[in-house]
Design an enzyme around this catalytic site. Structure first.
Site, mmCIF file in Angstrom:
data_model
loop_
_atom_site.group_PDB
_atom_site.id
_atom_site.type_symbol
_atom_site.label_atom_id
_atom_site.label_comp_id
_atom_site.label_asym_id
_atom_site.label_seq_id
_atom_site.Cartn_x
_atom_site.Cartn_y
_atom_site.Cartn_z
ATOM 1 N N ARG A 66 0.799 -1.209 0.000
ATOM 2 C CA ARG A 66 0.000 0.000 0.000
ATOM 3 C C ARG A 66 0.843 1.276 0.000
ATOM 4 N NH1 ARG A 66 -5.556 0.460 0.787
ATOM 5 N NH2 ARG A 66 -6.442 -1.205 -0.466
ATOM 6 N N TYR A 70 0.509 4.645 -2.263
ATOM 7 C CA TYR A 70 0.281 6.000 -1.746
ATOM 8 C C TYR A 70 1.344 6.964 -2.276
ATOM 9 C CZ TYR A 70 -2.568 3.471 1.673
ATOM 10 O OH TYR A 70 -3.484 2.652 2.281
ATOM 11 N N TYR A 92 -11.915 10.760 -0.129
ATOM 12 C CA TYR A 92 -13.199 10.424 0.468
ATOM 13 C C TYR A 92 -13.199 10.870 1.923
ATOM 14 C CZ TYR A 92 -17.086 7.365 1.820
ATOM 15 O OH TYR A 92 -18.261 6.868 2.284
#
Lengths: 255, 73
Positions: A66, A70, A92
């Site tokens: 991850r 990013y 979000y």
């Protein structure tokens, strides 16, 4: 100094209804908008607000670390800002809550002399306060990401509220669809059992994402968590234990 | 049967402040004015987010999770 800029905004949790006016203006006024789509609805909405958009969701890949994803998300925004564009990075919820690429993009932009600002948005915790009737100021409220809470053995006061984010993905370090991680939930209950009785009431909470829909609220005893329905958006709320006594000397020292 | 494009258009229409106000004040008449089918109205009325997400073609979308730096191993 680059003439470009970076504005990081959040869309809130419930589609459309929780976008702040300043976030909307930043999206509409940008030369280039980067976003991580939560689905075709959000994608179409953002494309209606600004014709120059790029969805960063394809950068997520099964098994890809991850943090690598990013970093690349922040890279894409910075390349455009270095080129002189007014860039808007749309996340979000609240863009500063559990959104690593947003903070990284801001940090790196400012280090390069690029004007960078984050505009606050509505987070899932804000929705939790409203939907569960919790006042974080009343008895205090401690929020942790669930994996962080366990691996760093965070200290907390069970006489204040406890909010644990991302309980479905405890220990999950790469993109996966195989959720929840039940071993992680069992580890969480084992850690909490040192501070709460097993029948202490808790709530599994997921904020509503669509207008007209209700949040998902499941009340259960803490011990029931490993077998409960938990999804990627689930947050655990643990109400405070009984209030301890006020310390009269501590109070007297204040006035 | 749900008309995905009608549902998408309906939710997108809530971007307009007046339309959102009408939906909040009187969801039934707002849905009728948008030309939603009886099935679509029942879906929105149900408040069942999983079914709404599926009808919109967003199954598998939704909130993705974040890995906090320092917790990678």
């Amino acid at each position: 100094m680059s003439s470009g800029s970076l504005t990081v905004v959040g869309t809130g949790i419930r589609f459309i209804t929780q976008i702040t006016p300043e976030a909307r203006a930043a999206i509409e006024g940008a030369d280039k908008v980067f976003y991580i789509s939560s689905g075709p609805l959000q994608r179409r909405w953002i494309e209606q607000q600004n014709p120059s958009t790029e969805d960063l969701r394809p950068l997520y890949q099964i098994g890809r670390p991850r943090l690598e994803t990013y970093r690349e998300m922040a890279d894409r925004a910075l390349v455009a800002a270095r080129g002189g564009a007014r860039v808007c990075l749309v996340m979000y919820g609240h863009p500063g809550v559990l959104v690593h690429p947003a903070h990284e993009a801001i940090r790196r932009a400012r280090a390069e002399g690029i004007t960078a600002v984050m505009l606050p948005g509505v987070s899932s915790e804000d929705c939790l306060f409203a939907d569960l009737g919790v006042d974080p100021g009343a008895r205090g409220c401690q929020s942790f990401e669930a994996t962080d809470f366990l691996v760093y053995r965070r200290r907390f006061d069970p006489r204040s509220a406890l909010v644990l984010y991302q309980i479905a993905v405890i220990g999950v370090r790469a993109h996966t669809l195989d959720l929840p991680n039940k071993k992680g939930l069992r580890a969480l209950i084992a850690a909490l059992s040192a501070h709460y009785p097993e029948d202490h009431p808790a709530v599994i909470y997921t904020a509503a994402e669509y207008p007209g829909c209700a949040p998902r609220i499941t009340e259960l005893p803490l011990a029931g968590l490993p077998e409960a329905a938990v999804d990627a958006g689930s947050t655990l709320y643990v109400p405070p234990m009984e209030q301890g006594p006020l310390d009269p000397k501590a109070f007297a020292d204040l006035v | 049967m749900h008309a995905k494009s009608k549902l998408l258009d309906f939710f997108l229409s809530l971007n307009d402040g007046e339309t959102l106000k009408r939906f909040q004040a009187d969801p039934e008449s707002a849905m009728s004015a948008a030309g939603l089918s009886d099935d679509d109205k029942a879906l929105i009325r149900s408040g069942d987010e999983a079914r709404v997400r599926e009808a919109l073609g967003e199954a598998g979308a939704g909130i993705s999770y974040v890995i906090v730096p320092g917790t990678e191993s």
